[in-house]
Design an enzyme around this catalytic site. Structure first.
Site: not given
Length: 262
Positions: A7, A121
C-alpha cells in the site's frame, strides 16, 4: 522476500471528506479500518482488486492539518486503454476540479487532486481493476543511489525509464511482479534541486515473507535501521531510502479477514 508493494499511505485532514471523495470518484471500497488513540487508519481499494494489487491507506490524526512536500509526487490510477478522455470527463461531471486534462498531457495521461491536494495521475492500462493503483512516484536527488537502493536492498528490477531534456523517470518493481501490482516511479531532475518531505505523504509499504529474516537481510544490505521489528512490537518495521522516504515492512496474508497485524 516477497517484495510486493502492499500500500501507499497518505495523511488526510478530514477523513469523512476523503472517504467520500475516493468512494464517489474512484469507486473505492473500505477494505479494513483501525481506530487508535487519536488516529484512524482506513485501507481502500477497488472492489475487484487483485491479491497483489496495492491499496491506498488513509491516515487521519485528530487535530492535525497535514502539509504537502514535494519529495512525494503522486499516485497513479488505471483506466482502460483508449478511455482516458471519457473517464476524465466523468470526473469533471462529478465535480472534480480540472487540474491537468488529457489534452494538456499529450493525450497520454491526466491529473486530478484529492481534497488534501494529493496529485493523482490517470494512466491507461490493459491490466488491473478500474482505478487500481498503478504506481507511486517519488522524487530523488541522486538517480544512481535511488536505483541502487531499490535493486540492492529489495532486489527490485528496473522495468522502464523515460529520459527527457531536464528529468528522467525510472520504474522499479519486484522480479516477476504481477501485471496488476503497483510499481515505484523514481523521478530525477537534472538541476540538482532538493526536496521537502512534508507530512501529508506517509510511506510506501512492502510485503515480506518473514519480517525478522527479511529485516536481518535488509540490515546486511546496509538499509537504514529506522524502526526495527522489536520497537514495533514485532508486528511491522520501517526503513528509509537515501532521501528519507519511509518504507514500512509488513508480513501478512492479503486474503486474511483483517489486514492489520495489530
Amino acid at each position: 522476500m516477497d517484495g510486493t508493494l502492499d500500500h501507499t499511505m497518505i495523511r488526510v485532514a478530514d477523513l469523512e471528506e476523503s472517504l467520500d471523495w475516493y468512494r464517489t470518484h474512484l469507486e473505492y471500497e473500505e477494505k479494513d479500518r483501525h481506530e487508535g488513540d487519536g488516529f484512524t487508519i482506513v485501507y481502500l481499494g477497488p472492489e475487484e482488486m487483485h491479491a497483489d494489487g496495492a491499496m491506498l491507506e488513509l491516515t487521519h490524526n485528530e487535530g492535525e492539518e497535514p502539509e504537502l512536500g514535494d519529495a512525494w509526487g503522486h499516485i497513479a490510477v488505471r483506466v482502460p486503454e483508449g478511455e482516458l478522455e471519457d473517464y476524465y470527463q466523468q470526473l469533471m461531471d462529478e465535480g472534480v476540479a480540472d487540474y491537468r486534462d488529457p489534452e494538456s498531457c499529450g493525450g497520454r495521461y491526466a491529473f486530478v487532486k484529492d481534497p488534501d491536494g494529493h496529485e493523482i495521475e490517470i494512466v491507461q492500462r490493459e491490466d488491473g481493476a478500474l482505478w487500481s493503483l498503478d504506481h507511486t512516484m517519488i522524487r530523488v536527488e541522486d538517480a544512481d543511489e535511488a536505483l541502487g537502493f531499490w535493486t540492492r536492498k529489495f532486489g527490485y528490477d528496473e522495468v522502464g525509464r523515460w529520459e527527457a531534456d531536464t528529468f528522467a523517470n525510472y520504474f522499479v518493481e519486484p522480479t516477476d511482479a504481477a501485471d496488476e501490482a503497483m510499481s515505484v516511479e523514481l523521478t530525477y531532475n537534472y538541476d540538482g534541486r532538493s526536496y521537502e518531505l512534508g507530512d501529508a505523504w506517509g510511506h510506501l509499504c512492502v510485503r515480506l515473507d518473514d519480517l525478522h529474516d527479511d529485516w536481518d537481510r535488509l540490515m546486511t544490505r546496509d538499509a537504514a535501521d529506522y524502526r526495527d521489528p522489536e520497537s514495533c512490537d514485532d508486528m511491522y518495521a520501517f526503513t528509509k531510502d537515501q532521501d528519507g522516504h519511509e518504507i514500512e515492512l509488513i508480513e501478512r496474508d492479503p486474503e486474511a479477514d483483517s489486514l492489520f497485524p495489530f
